[in-house]
Scaffold this active site. Structure first.
Site, short mmCIF file in Angstrom:
data_model
loop_
_atom_site.label_atom_id
_atom_site.label_comp_id
_atom_site.label_asym_id
_atom_site.label_seq_id
_atom_site.Cartn_x
_atom_site.Cartn_y
_atom_site.Cartn_z
N SER A 68 0.86 -1.01 -0.10
CA SER A 68 -0.07 0.10 0.08
C SER A 68 0.69 1.30 -0.15
CB SER A 68 -0.94 0.00 1.23
OG SER A 68 -2.08 -0.80 1.10
N LYS A 71 0.23 3.51 -2.82
CA LYS A 71 -0.96 4.28 -3.05
C LYS A 71 -0.68 5.69 -2.88
CE LYS A 71 -4.13 0.90 -1.05
NZ LYS A 71 -3.69 -0.32 -0.87
N TYR A 194 -3.38 -2.69 -10.18
CA TYR A 194 -3.42 -2.48 -8.79
C TYR A 194 -2.55 -3.54 -8.40
CZ TYR A 194 -5.01 -2.56 -3.96
OH TYR A 194 -4.78 -2.63 -2.55
N TYR A 245 -4.23 3.62 8.13
CA TYR A 245 -5.70 3.02 8.18
C TYR A 245 -6.39 3.49 9.42
CZ TYR A 245 -2.38 0.09 5.67
OH TYR A 245 -1.17 -0.22 4.90
N VAL A 263 1.20 -3.54 3.97
CA VAL A 263 1.30 -4.90 4.59
C VAL A 263 2.52 -5.62 4.40
CG1 VAL A 263 -1.07 -5.17 4.76
CG2 VAL A 263 -0.07 -6.19 2.75
O1 DON Z 1 -4.76 -5.07 -1.69
C1 DON Z 1 -4.24 -5.32 -0.69
O2 DON Z 1 -4.89 -5.90 0.17
C2 DON Z 1 -2.63 -5.38 -0.53
N1 DON Z 1 -2.14 -5.42 -2.02
C3 DON Z 1 -2.20 -3.93 -0.07
C4 DON Z 1 -2.80 -3.95 1.25
C5 DON Z 1 -1.66 -2.78 2.15
O3 DON Z 1 -0.74 -3.03 2.05
C6 DON Z 1 -2.63 -2.26 3.20
N2 DON Z 1 -3.70 -1.25 2.66
N3 DON Z 1 -3.97 -0.49 2.25
#
Ligand code: DON
Length: 309
Positions: A68, A71, A194, A245, A263
């Site tokens: 993430s 993003k 994505y 988050y 993550v």
């Molecule tokens: O889409 C997902 O769940 C992971 N590729 C990324 C999640 C993450 O790192 C935290 N989310 N905002």
């Protein structure tokens, strides 16, 4: 933060705070390919707007999955393009107070995600970047290669495939938004970009360099403008309020800097006008933020007093 002696002291303090916690937390396993990462790894790097780079930890140069953290970079690319203001009609700028992949809030808020730092918001941003460039994942990769100075930075296909196979929740989020008309491109195409974006691997040293445009008020490493100073400030505001988050309040309290976590266990933090800091440890807490990276950032702001507050 005045001379190299001070930097050494900062790095020592970070290591001191983190050392006994290395290995804590739980490696993300909802993306099966990430489950095999060694939980005992840790790295930390700081890049200054003057061009200096400092790092500590055995794994400051080990690449990990950006997830993430991408993003922030896709949002910057969309805000750079002509569609910057348009995207804010399809995604809000409020903390969600919910998990990053929660569905229920999205349903009762008519397919308009709370912010671009959670999965549905990032899917909207990816959709917009796809419309703007024809290749969202490619545009992101180009930006990261240019800012890190490494033309070889790339997606990890095994992670991307693993996410594609296990990505039903993201599919659900995207199709729900498509049902409200907030996703414009074909959903499978948006998801493909994505997933490839999330799977890009990067080290702490590279991530600290890649994020420097945010500390430089929108200026890229070659001096050109990616974002206006106002837009750079706005992205930092979104990072501070939404970048970790439903733990954003806790991070503001403990760290006091705009941060974005992923993550994969990485966190990027920005001290506006001064430096960026990137920390990585694969073990996550229950909200999905790295335990050791959060401790490292907390130590960094405690020792340096570098905070936006
Ligand atoms: O889409 C997902 O769940 C992971 N590729 C990324 C999640 C993450 O790192 C935290 N989310 N905002």
């Amino acid at each position: 933060m005045e001379d190299s002696h001070d930097h050494t002291g900062v790095l020592d303090a970070v290591m001191e705070r983190v050392r006994s916690h290395i290995g804590e937390g739980r490696v993300a396993d909802y993306i099966p390919e990430l489950a095999g990462v060694d939980p005992d790894e840790f790295g930390f790097a700081m890049a200054t707007v003057d061009g200096d780079l400092y790092s500590v930890g055995d794994h400051a140069r080990t690449r990990f999955s950006m997830q993430s953290i991408t993003k922030v970079f896709t949002l910057a690319l969309v805000m750079h393009g002509h569609s910057g203001s348009d995207v804010w009609k399809r995604v809000h700028r409020e903390p969600s107070g919910n998990a990053f992949n929660s569905l229920h809030q999205l349903e009762f808020e008519n397919g308009v995600p709370r912010n671009p730092m959670i999965n549905p918001g990032a899917l909207i941003v990816t959709d917009q970047l796809l419309s703007d460039t024809g290749d969202s994942a490619g545009a992101l990769q180009d930006l990261l290669c240019a800012e890190t100075g490494d033309p070889g930075l790339h997606a990890d296909n095994l992670v991307a495939e693993s996410e594609t196979r296990s990505g039903d929740r993201n599919r659900a989020l995207a199709y729900l938004m498509a049902s409200f008309g907030t996703i414009r491109n074909p959903v499978p195409e948006v998801l493909d970009h994505y997933f490839r974006q999330c799977s890009i691997t990067i080290s702490c040293e590279e991530l600290a360099r890649a994020g420097l445009f945010l500390a430089r008020r929108g200026r890229r490493s070659d001096g050109s403008e990616l974002l206006s100073p106002s837009d750079a400030r706005r992205i930092l505001a979104v990072m501070l309020t939404c970048g970790t988050y439903d733990a954003a309040g806790e991070f503001a309290y403990r760290v006091g800097l705009p941060c974005k976590s992923g993550v994969g266990g990485g966190i990027l933090a920005v001290v506006p006008g001064v430096c960026t800091v990137a920390a990585w440890g694969p073990g996550l807490d229950e909200k999905g933020n790295s335990v050791t990276a959060a401790l490292a950032l907390e130590a960094f702001t405690d020792v340096t007093g570098c905070s936006v507050f």
